[in-house]
Design a protein around this motif. Structure first.
Motif, PDB file in Angstrom:
ATOM      1  N   GLY A 107       0.844  -1.194   0.000  1.00 12.46           N
ATOM      2  CA  GLY A 107       0.000   0.000   0.000  1.00 12.46           C
ATOM      3  C   GLY A 107       0.881   1.245   0.000  1.00 12.46           C
ATOM      4  O   GLY A 107       0.526   2.276  -0.565  1.00 12.46           O
ATOM      5  N   THR A 108       2.048   1.138   0.613  1.00 13.97           N
ATOM      6  CA  THR A 108       2.982   2.275   0.639  1.00 13.97           C
ATOM      7  C   THR A 108       3.331   2.697  -0.787  1.00 13.97           C
ATOM      8  O   THR A 108       3.369   3.891  -1.104  1.00 13.97           O
ATOM      9  CB  THR A 108       4.272   1.875   1.388  1.00 13.97           C
ATOM     10  N   ASN A 187      -5.896   4.134  10.637  1.00 13.99           N
ATOM     11  CA  ASN A 187      -4.703   4.055  11.491  1.00 13.99           C
ATOM     12  C   ASN A 187      -4.329   5.485  11.828  1.00 13.99           C
ATOM     13  O   ASN A 187      -4.081   6.268  10.911  1.00 13.99           O
ATOM     14  CB  ASN A 187      -3.564   3.371  10.706  1.00 13.99           C
ATOM     15  N   ASP A 220      -7.297   5.235   1.317  1.00 16.40           N
ATOM     16  CA  ASP A 220      -6.355   4.220   1.801  1.00 16.40           C
ATOM     17  C   ASP A 220      -7.156   3.149   2.541  1.00 16.40           C
ATOM     18  O   ASP A 220      -7.645   3.384   3.642  1.00 16.40           O
ATOM     19  CB  ASP A 220      -5.328   4.895   2.720  1.00 16.40           C
ATOM     20  N   TYR A 223      -6.882  -1.335   5.895  1.00 19.39           N
ATOM     21  CA  TYR A 223      -7.466  -2.139   6.983  1.00 19.39           C
ATOM     22  C   TYR A 223      -8.899  -2.583   6.695  1.00 19.39           C
ATOM     23  O   TYR A 223      -9.618  -2.998   7.600  1.00 19.39           O
ATOM     24  CB  TYR A 223      -7.402  -1.341   8.300  1.00 19.39           C
ATOM     25  N   SER A 254      -3.693  -3.105  -0.279  1.00 17.06           N
ATOM     26  CA  SER A 254      -2.492  -3.712   0.308  1.00 17.06           C
ATOM     27  C   SER A 254      -2.740  -5.175   0.657  1.00 17.06           C
ATOM     28  O   SER A 254      -3.805  -5.527   1.161  1.00 17.06           O
ATOM     29  CB  SER A 254      -2.127  -2.939   1.587  1.00 17.06           C
ATOM     30  N   SER A 256      -0.774  -6.530   2.833  1.00 13.59           N
ATOM     31  CA  SER A 256      -0.080  -6.685   4.119  1.00 13.59           C
ATOM     32  C   SER A 256      -0.980  -7.224   5.223  1.00 13.59           C
ATOM     33  O   SER A 256      -0.638  -8.206   5.885  1.00 13.59           O
ATOM     34  CB  SER A 256       0.521  -5.354   4.552  1.00 13.59           C
ATOM     35  N   ARG A 265       5.507  -7.180   0.345  1.00 14.62           N
ATOM     36  CA  ARG A 265       5.462  -5.876  -0.318  1.00 14.62           C
ATOM     37  C   ARG A 265       4.608  -5.872  -1.585  1.00 14.62           C
ATOM     38  O   ARG A 265       5.130  -5.578  -2.683  1.00 14.62           O
ATOM     39  CB  ARG A 265       6.892  -5.373  -0.621  1.00 14.62           C
TER      40      ARG A 265
HETATM   41  N1  PLP Z   1      -1.858   2.698   5.033  1.00 12.32           N
HETATM   42  C1  PLP Z   1      -1.820   2.656   6.357  1.00 12.32           C
HETATM   43  C2  PLP Z   1      -2.669   3.602   7.105  1.00 12.32           C
HETATM   44  C3  PLP Z   1      -0.996   1.737   7.015  1.00 12.32           C
HETATM   45  O1  PLP Z   1      -0.976   1.726   8.353  1.00 12.32           O
HETATM   46  C4  PLP Z   1      -0.207   0.863   6.258  1.00 12.32           C
HETATM   47  C5  PLP Z   1       0.692  -0.069   6.937  1.00 12.32           C
HETATM   48  O2  PLP Z   1       1.021   0.004   8.079  1.00 12.32           O
HETATM   49  C6  PLP Z   1      -0.298   0.948   4.858  1.00 12.32           C
HETATM   50  C7  PLP Z   1      -1.133   1.878   4.281  1.00 12.32           C
HETATM   51  C8  PLP Z   1       0.462   0.138   3.878  1.00 12.32           C
HETATM   52  O3  PLP Z   1       1.151  -0.903   4.268  1.00 12.32           O
HETATM   53  P1  PLP Z   1       2.010  -1.749   3.260  1.00 12.32           P
HETATM   54  O4  PLP Z   1       2.930  -0.845   2.533  1.00 12.32           O
HETATM   55  O5  PLP Z   1       2.698  -2.722   4.125  1.00 12.32           O
HETATM   56  O6  PLP Z   1       1.038  -2.394   2.312  1.00 12.32           O
END
Ligand code: PLP
Length: 410
Positions: A107-108, A187, A220, A223, A254, A256, A265
């Motif tokens: 997601g990053t 988050n 985003d 979650y 994501s 993750s 990733r």
């Molecule tokens: N967005 C939020 C708010 C997150 O907390 C995270 C991971 O902690 C991500 C996106 C993206 O995570 P990743 O790059 O591991 O997919």
């Protein structure tokens, strides 16, 4: 002496989690692992303190053929992966319009591409004042500046007025704006925008679009699998049908959390627009940015997702396991929220996700005080973050009261 280019010389990550985790490890060595409560980790942990991995994901991943693991993947991502990702993002709430996606490094990576390609350099990117710190790092890296609106009003609802004021202020300085909204299960608070909140956000986008301003909205959804019933938590997505062509909506997907594939990733940036031209441009520019950053991404993880989604038995097993993880985190969070209510701790509204937050004027001091009770949480700028994803239910009992005690002591 500095060898770095002038624009890079001051880059330094400030990691709030590192200090908290280090203190926790030290205490665990001294008092034993069972005595400490580690609420710092951003991954789901089982009740024994080990990493919780979805068994079906692990089984499919370990069963991949050599070619699936080692061949290059297409730069934009495996076509079957992108197709499955789009189904996962929307479920039954696919908006009308042109839709395309680009595979990204988590997601990053999706957030990076959105900022790199949709925020004019030198302009401001807007997100709420409670936010995931990485947004700031990405904005700086891309030559922009992150700015905030106040997320909550006095009743802890979405602060529509603060959002509208900030948007108005920014459009006095710039003609295009990227807004990042982390929902559902934000988050660090666990907050989700309601459908009405979305109506306000979109009404504002349309108002400025009619005046010729451009708005890109990045949702985003990191979650989303830990936020509630699949279609219930995605209902707002239908609202993205037939928006003006100068309003672009994107999603950061994501693997993750939803696949417990943190270290693999793998993610995607998905876009919806009423304009075919905007979507063709989206595909071209994001593929270009991928080539310039990581080229292609993890073929094995993309294939794992495709295998699971395209096999009914595997998909059902995976969904059952993931739902169990969701229920486990919900139960942990419920303990905290119930006890917070009982003792009068002003915790922020939690709808789902990995984290809960409590506002504090000196979060570091509160976290330090919590160390007396062998509780380790993360001090953010505006409060204390408790990770429900990694604290077993049994250990969650009493945490809220101890946070209150620490708040009162500092
Ligand atoms: N967005 C939020 C708010 C997150 O907390 C995270 C991971 O902690 C991500 C996106 C993206 O995570 P990743 O790059 O591991 O997919």
């Amino acid at each position: 002496m500095t060898m770095a280019a002038s624009h890079a010389a001051n880059k330094k990550l400030r990691d709030a989690i590192f200090g908290a985790t280090a203190a926790c490890n030290k205490a665990a060595e001294k008092y034993g692992l069972d005595k400490v409560t580690n609420a710092t980790i951003g991954m789901m942990m089982n009740d024994e303190g080990g990493l919780a991995v979805l068994p079906t994901v692990e089984k499919v991943y370990r069963g991949l053929e050599t070619e699936d693991m080692f061949r290059y993947a297409p730069i934009a991502g495996l076509p079957a992966y992108l197709e499955e990702v789009e189904k996962l993002v929307f479920a039954d709430n696919r908006p009308e319009g042109y839709i395309a996606s680009c595979a990204t490094a988590g997601g990053t990576g999706a957030i990076h591409h959105a900022v790199a390609n949709y925020a004019e350099q030198g302009t401001k990117v807007l997100t709420s004042d409670w936010f995931w710190g990485t947004y700031n790092v990405i904005a700086n890296e891309c030559g922009c500046k992150l700015t905030n609106y106040t997320l909550f009003d006095e009743d802890n609802n979405f602060n529509v007025a603060a959002y509208a004021n900030k948007v108005s202020e920014l459009y006095k300085e710039q003609d295009s704006l990227l807004v990042i909204i982390n929902t559902p299960a934000h988050n660090p608070t666990g907050f989700s925008l309601t459908e009405e909140d979305w109506d306000h956000v979109l009404a504002l986008a349309k108002k400025y679009a009619a005046r010729g301003k451009k708005m890109s909205i990045l949702v985003d959804i990191a979650y989303i699998d830990f936020a509630g019933e699949r279609n219930e938590v995605r209902r707002f997505m239908k609202k993205f049908s037939n928006l003006p062509e100068n309003v672009l909506v994107m999603f950061a997907f994501s693997m993750s959390k939803g696949y417990t594939a943190y270290g693999q990733r793998t993610g995607a940036l998905v876009a919806v627009s009423s304009s075919e031209e905007v979507i063709t441009e989206f595909q071209n520019i994001n593929k270009y940015t991928s080539r310039a950053t990581w080229s292609n991404i993890n073929r094995a993880a993309m294939t794992t997702l495709v295998r699971i989604q395209q096999d009914d038995a595997l998909r059902q097993a995976y969904e059952t396991e993931r739902d169990n993880f969701y229920q486990t985190i919900q139960k942990r969070a419920e303990v905290f929220m119930k006890e917070a209510k009982e003792c009068g701790l002003p915790a922020l509204p939690y709808n789902g996700g990995f984290f809960l937050s409590v506002p504090a004027s000196d979060p570091q001091a509160v976290c330090n005080k919590l160390h007396d009770d062998l509780i380790f949480a993360v001090p953010l700028k505006m409060g204390v973050r408790v990770a429900a994803c990694c604290v077993p239910e049994a250990k969650m009992h009493g945490v809220a009261a101890k946070v209150l005690k620490a708040l009162q002591a500092v």
